[in-house]
Design a protein around this motif. Structure first.
Motif, PDB file in Angstrom:
ATOM      1  N   ASN A  45      -1.780  -2.034   3.600  1.00  0.00           N
ATOM      2  CA  ASN A  45      -1.810  -0.700   4.201  1.00  0.00           C
ATOM      3  C   ASN A  45      -2.049   0.395   3.169  1.00  0.00           C
ATOM      4  O   ASN A  45      -2.001   1.581   3.499  1.00  0.00           O
ATOM      5  CB  ASN A  45      -0.502  -0.431   4.941  1.00  0.00           C
ATOM      6  CG  ASN A  45      -0.272  -1.408   6.083  1.00  0.00           C
ATOM      7  OD1 ASN A  45      -1.163  -1.653   6.891  1.00  0.00           O
ATOM      8  ND2 ASN A  45       0.921  -1.989   6.139  1.00  0.00           N
ATOM      9  N   GLY A  46      -2.289  -0.009   1.927  1.00  0.00           N
ATOM     10  CA  GLY A  46      -2.546   0.967   0.878  1.00  0.00           C
ATOM     11  C   GLY A  46      -1.290   1.576   0.282  1.00  0.00           C
ATOM     12  O   GLY A  46      -1.357   2.610  -0.379  1.00  0.00           O
ATOM     13  N   LYS A  47      -0.144   0.913   0.485  1.00  0.00           N
ATOM     14  CA  LYS A  47       1.106   1.412  -0.067  1.00  0.00           C
ATOM     15  C   LYS A  47       1.473   0.637  -1.325  1.00  0.00           C
ATOM     16  O   LYS A  47       1.257  -0.579  -1.409  1.00  0.00           O
ATOM     17  CB  LYS A  47       2.227   1.298   0.966  1.00  0.00           C
ATOM     18  CG  LYS A  47       2.061   2.232   2.161  1.00  0.00           C
ATOM     19  CD  LYS A  47       3.269   2.160   3.078  1.00  0.00           C
ATOM     20  CE  LYS A  47       3.131   3.138   4.244  1.00  0.00           C
ATOM     21  NZ  LYS A  47       4.304   3.090   5.155  1.00  0.00           N
ATOM     22  N   LEU A  48       2.053   1.343  -2.279  1.00  0.00           N
ATOM     23  CA  LEU A  48       2.467   0.722  -3.537  1.00  0.00           C
ATOM     24  C   LEU A  48       3.837   0.078  -3.374  1.00  0.00           C
ATOM     25  O   LEU A  48       4.713   0.643  -2.721  1.00  0.00           O
ATOM     26  CB  LEU A  48       2.525   1.762  -4.648  1.00  0.00           C
ATOM     27  CG  LEU A  48       1.216   2.497  -4.963  1.00  0.00           C
ATOM     28  CD1 LEU A  48       1.473   3.618  -5.954  1.00  0.00           C
ATOM     29  CD2 LEU A  48       0.170   1.524  -5.515  1.00  0.00           C
ATOM     30  N   LEU A  53       6.070   1.938  -7.896  1.00  0.00           N
ATOM     31  CA  LEU A  53       6.618   3.290  -7.741  1.00  0.00           C
ATOM     32  C   LEU A  53       7.619   3.609  -8.846  1.00  0.00           C
ATOM     33  O   LEU A  53       7.710   4.760  -9.288  1.00  0.00           O
ATOM     34  CB  LEU A  53       7.269   3.437  -6.368  1.00  0.00           C
ATOM     35  CG  LEU A  53       6.296   3.470  -5.184  1.00  0.00           C
ATOM     36  CD1 LEU A  53       7.066   3.494  -3.858  1.00  0.00           C
ATOM     37  CD2 LEU A  53       5.360   4.677  -5.271  1.00  0.00           C
ATOM     38  N   LEU A  54       8.356   2.598  -9.308  1.00  0.00           N
ATOM     39  CA  LEU A  54       9.254   2.805 -10.443  1.00  0.00           C
ATOM     40  C   LEU A  54       8.458   3.162 -11.696  1.00  0.00           C
ATOM     41  O   LEU A  54       8.876   4.010 -12.491  1.00  0.00           O
ATOM     42  CB  LEU A  54      10.091   1.548 -10.695  1.00  0.00           C
ATOM     43  CG  LEU A  54      11.200   1.263  -9.689  1.00  0.00           C
ATOM     44  CD1 LEU A  54      11.826  -0.107  -9.960  1.00  0.00           C
ATOM     45  CD2 LEU A  54      12.281   2.341  -9.753  1.00  0.00           C
ATOM     46  N   TYR A  83      -7.614  -2.169  -0.795  1.00  0.00           N
ATOM     47  CA  TYR A  83      -7.518  -0.911  -1.538  1.00  0.00           C
ATOM     48  C   TYR A  83      -7.375  -1.178  -3.037  1.00  0.00           C
ATOM     49  O   TYR A  83      -6.757  -2.157  -3.448  1.00  0.00           O
ATOM     50  CB  TYR A  83      -6.295  -0.101  -1.076  1.00  0.00           C
ATOM     51  CG  TYR A  83      -6.307   0.263   0.383  1.00  0.00           C
ATOM     52  CD1 TYR A  83      -6.927   1.420   0.834  1.00  0.00           C
ATOM     53  CD2 TYR A  83      -5.688  -0.564   1.324  1.00  0.00           C
ATOM     54  CE1 TYR A  83      -6.928   1.762   2.174  1.00  0.00           C
ATOM     55  CE2 TYR A  83      -5.684  -0.232   2.671  1.00  0.00           C
ATOM     56  CZ  TYR A  83      -6.310   0.934   3.093  1.00  0.00           C
ATOM     57  OH  TYR A  83      -6.310   1.266   4.430  1.00  0.00           O
ATOM     58  N   ALA A  84      -7.924  -0.273  -3.839  1.00  0.00           N
ATOM     59  CA  ALA A  84      -7.635  -0.247  -5.269  1.00  0.00           C
ATOM     60  C   ALA A  84      -6.311   0.469  -5.480  1.00  0.00           C
ATOM     61  O   ALA A  84      -5.922   1.339  -4.689  1.00  0.00           O
ATOM     62  CB  ALA A  84      -8.751   0.460  -6.031  1.00  0.00           C
ATOM     63  N   GLU A  85      -5.620   0.107  -6.548  1.00  0.00           N
ATOM     64  CA  GLU A  85      -4.304   0.701  -6.815  1.00  0.00           C
ATOM     65  C   GLU A  85      -4.381   2.113  -7.380  1.00  0.00           C
ATOM     66  O   GLU A  85      -3.590   2.986  -7.021  1.00  0.00           O
ATOM     67  CB  GLU A  85      -3.541  -0.159  -7.819  1.00  0.00           C
ATOM     68  CG  GLU A  85      -3.302  -1.588  -7.427  1.00  0.00           C
ATOM     69  CD  GLU A  85      -2.733  -2.362  -8.592  1.00  0.00           C
ATOM     70  OE1 GLU A  85      -1.627  -2.015  -9.040  1.00  0.00           O
ATOM     71  OE2 GLU A  85      -3.402  -3.298  -9.075  1.00  0.00           O
ATOM     72  N   LYS A  90      -2.491   7.693  -8.639  1.00  0.00           N
ATOM     73  CA  LYS A  90      -2.811   9.086  -8.964  1.00  0.00           C
ATOM     74  C   LYS A  90      -2.189  10.029  -7.945  1.00  0.00           C
ATOM     75  O   LYS A  90      -1.575  11.043  -8.318  1.00  0.00           O
ATOM     76  CB  LYS A  90      -4.325   9.271  -9.001  1.00  0.00           C
ATOM     77  CG  LYS A  90      -4.761  10.709  -9.269  1.00  0.00           C
ATOM     78  CD  LYS A  90      -6.285  10.836  -9.310  1.00  0.00           C
ATOM     79  CE  LYS A  90      -6.700  12.282  -9.535  1.00  0.00           C
ATOM     80  NZ  LYS A  90      -8.175  12.434  -9.616  1.00  0.00           N
ATOM     81  N   ASN A  91      -2.322   9.719  -6.656  1.00  0.00           N
ATOM     82  CA  ASN A  91      -1.725  10.563  -5.611  1.00  0.00           C
ATOM     83  C   ASN A  91      -0.228  10.703  -5.803  1.00  0.00           C
ATOM     84  O   ASN A  91       0.331  11.801  -5.626  1.00  0.00           O
ATOM     85  CB  ASN A  91      -2.011   9.964  -4.224  1.00  0.00           C
ATOM     86  CG  ASN A  91      -3.468  10.065  -3.832  1.00  0.00           C
ATOM     87  OD1 ASN A  91      -4.208  10.892  -4.365  1.00  0.00           O
ATOM     88  ND2 ASN A  91      -3.895   9.222  -2.904  1.00  0.00           N
ATOM     89  N   GLN A  92       0.426   9.610  -6.156  1.00  0.00           N
ATOM     90  CA  GLN A  92       1.875   9.647  -6.336  1.00  0.00           C
ATOM     91  C   GLN A  92       2.273  10.485  -7.550  1.00  0.00           C
ATOM     92  O   GLN A  92       3.310  11.167  -7.536  1.00  0.00           O
ATOM     93  CB  GLN A  92       2.424   8.223  -6.463  1.00  0.00           C
ATOM     94  CG  GLN A  92       2.325   7.386  -5.195  1.00  0.00           C
ATOM     95  CD  GLN A  92       3.146   7.948  -4.053  1.00  0.00           C
ATOM     96  OE1 GLN A  92       4.209   8.540  -4.262  1.00  0.00           O
ATOM     97  NE2 GLN A  92       2.667   7.781  -2.830  1.00  0.00           N
ATOM     98  N   LEU A  93       1.470  10.451  -8.591  1.00  0.00           N
ATOM     99  CA  LEU A  93       1.754  11.307  -9.744  1.00  0.00           C
ATOM    100  C   LEU A  93       1.601  12.782  -9.385  1.00  0.00           C
ATOM    101  O   LEU A  93       2.425  13.623  -9.781  1.00  0.00           O
ATOM    102  CB  LEU A  93       0.816  10.958 -10.905  1.00  0.00           C
ATOM    103  CG  LEU A  93       1.133   9.699 -11.709  1.00  0.00           C
ATOM    104  CD1 LEU A  93       0.045   9.464 -12.744  1.00  0.00           C
ATOM    105  CD2 LEU A  93       2.494   9.805 -12.392  1.00  0.00           C
ATOM    106  N   ILE A  94       0.548  13.107  -8.643  1.00  0.00           N
ATOM    107  CA  ILE A  94       0.319  14.494  -8.220  1.00  0.00           C
ATOM    108  C   ILE A  94       1.481  14.981  -7.362  1.00  0.00           C
ATOM    109  O   ILE A  94       1.954  16.121  -7.513  1.00  0.00           O
ATOM    110  CB  ILE A  94      -1.020  14.617  -7.478  1.00  0.00           C
ATOM    111  CG1 ILE A  94      -2.182  14.368  -8.441  1.00  0.00           C
ATOM    112  CG2 ILE A  94      -1.162  15.993  -6.830  1.00  0.00           C
ATOM    113  CD1 ILE A  94      -3.534  14.268  -7.763  1.00  0.00           C
TER     114      ILE A  94
END
Length: 202
Positions: A45-48, A53-54, A83-85, A90-94
Motif C-alpha cells: 500500500n506504499g506504507k513504510l 519509520l524509526l 512502490y519505491a521506498e 522523503k515525504n516522511q522527512l518533510i
C-alpha cells in the motif's frame, strides 16, 4: 559428523555476530558533510514499516540538530513491489520539518551495495564533485542497529573513508529474527568478498 558440522556453523555465527554488534557509531551532534538514510522495505500500500519509520525519526532528529547537512534518501522498488521506498521516506522527512531542498532522492537502489553506489553517483552529479571527493566526505549513515555494521563494511569496500553510523534500536521482540537473518547476510557478504572480490572501490 553432525556435531562437528553444527559446531563449525555455530562458531561462524558467533564470529560474525561479534562483528555485527560492534559498528562505528556517532552522536547526533557529530558533524558531517552528508547523511545517508537507508531504506528497509515498503508494503503493497506504499506504507513504510515501523523499522524504517524509526530510521526516519532518527534521521530527522539528526538533521534538526545539523540543518546544514544534506540527506540522501535511498531505496528503490524491487520486482515484487509496487512502490519505491525513497519517495515515501522523503515525504516522511518533510512531515517532520526537514527542508525539501536538503533532501536528495535516490529511488533505484535495491540492496545495500547499490544504496552506496547510487548515492555516491547522485552526490557527485548534484554537487559537481568527483567520486573521489565524495568518497573522502564525512558521511553519517542512519539504519537499524543490526544492519549498521554490514552497511559500514560495504561502504569501506566501496572506498568511503569517513563513514560512521547512527543506529536505530530494534524492538526486543524482533531482535532474534533480525539478528539471525543479519548473520546470514553478513556471512553471504563475506563469502562474496572472498570468492569474487566484490564489492570493489568505485
Amino acid at each position: 559428523l553432525i556435531i562437528w558440522l553444527f559446531s563449525i556453523i555455530l562458531l561462524i555465527c558467533i564470529i560474525n555476530l561479534s562483528f555485527i554488534l560492534r559498528p562505528k557509531t556517532v552522536s547526533l551532534e557529530e558533524k558531517a558533510d552528508y547523511l545517508l538514510l537507508l531504506g528497509g522495505g515498503i508494503d503493497k500500500n506504499g506504507k513504510l514499516p515501523d523499522s524504517v519509520l524509526l530510521r526516519v525519526e532518527k534521521a530527522a532528529e539528526y538533521l534538526q540538530k545539523n540543518p546544514q547537512v544534506s540527506v540522501v534518501v535511498t531505496g528503490g522498488r524491487k520486482d515484487y513491489q509496487e512502490y519505491a521506498e525513497a519517495p515515501e521516506i522523503k515525504n516522511q522527512l518533510i512531515k517532520r520539518g526537514i527542508a525539501e531542498d536538503k533532501i536528495l532522492l535516490e529511488d533505484k537502489a535495491v540492496d545495500t551495495i547499490e544504496n552506496f553506489e547510487k548515492s555516491a553517483a547522485l552526490l557527485s552529479e548534484t554537487y559537481g564533485l568527483s567520486l573521489e571527493e565524495v568518497l573522502q566526505s564525512r558521511i553519517v549513515i542512519v539504519t537499524s542497529d543490526f544492519h549498521l555494521r554490514r552497511a559500514e563494511r560495504i561502504a569501506s569496500r566501496l572506498g568511503f573513508t569517513k563513514v560512521k553510523g547512527i543506529a536505530c534500536k530494534t524492538p526486543f521482540i524482533k531482535k532474534l529474527h533480525t539478528y539471525v537473518r543479519e548473520i546470514a547476510s553478513y556471512v553471504k557478504l563475506n563469502l562474496r568478498i572472498l570468492l569474487t572480490g566484490r564489492p570493489k572501490k568505485l
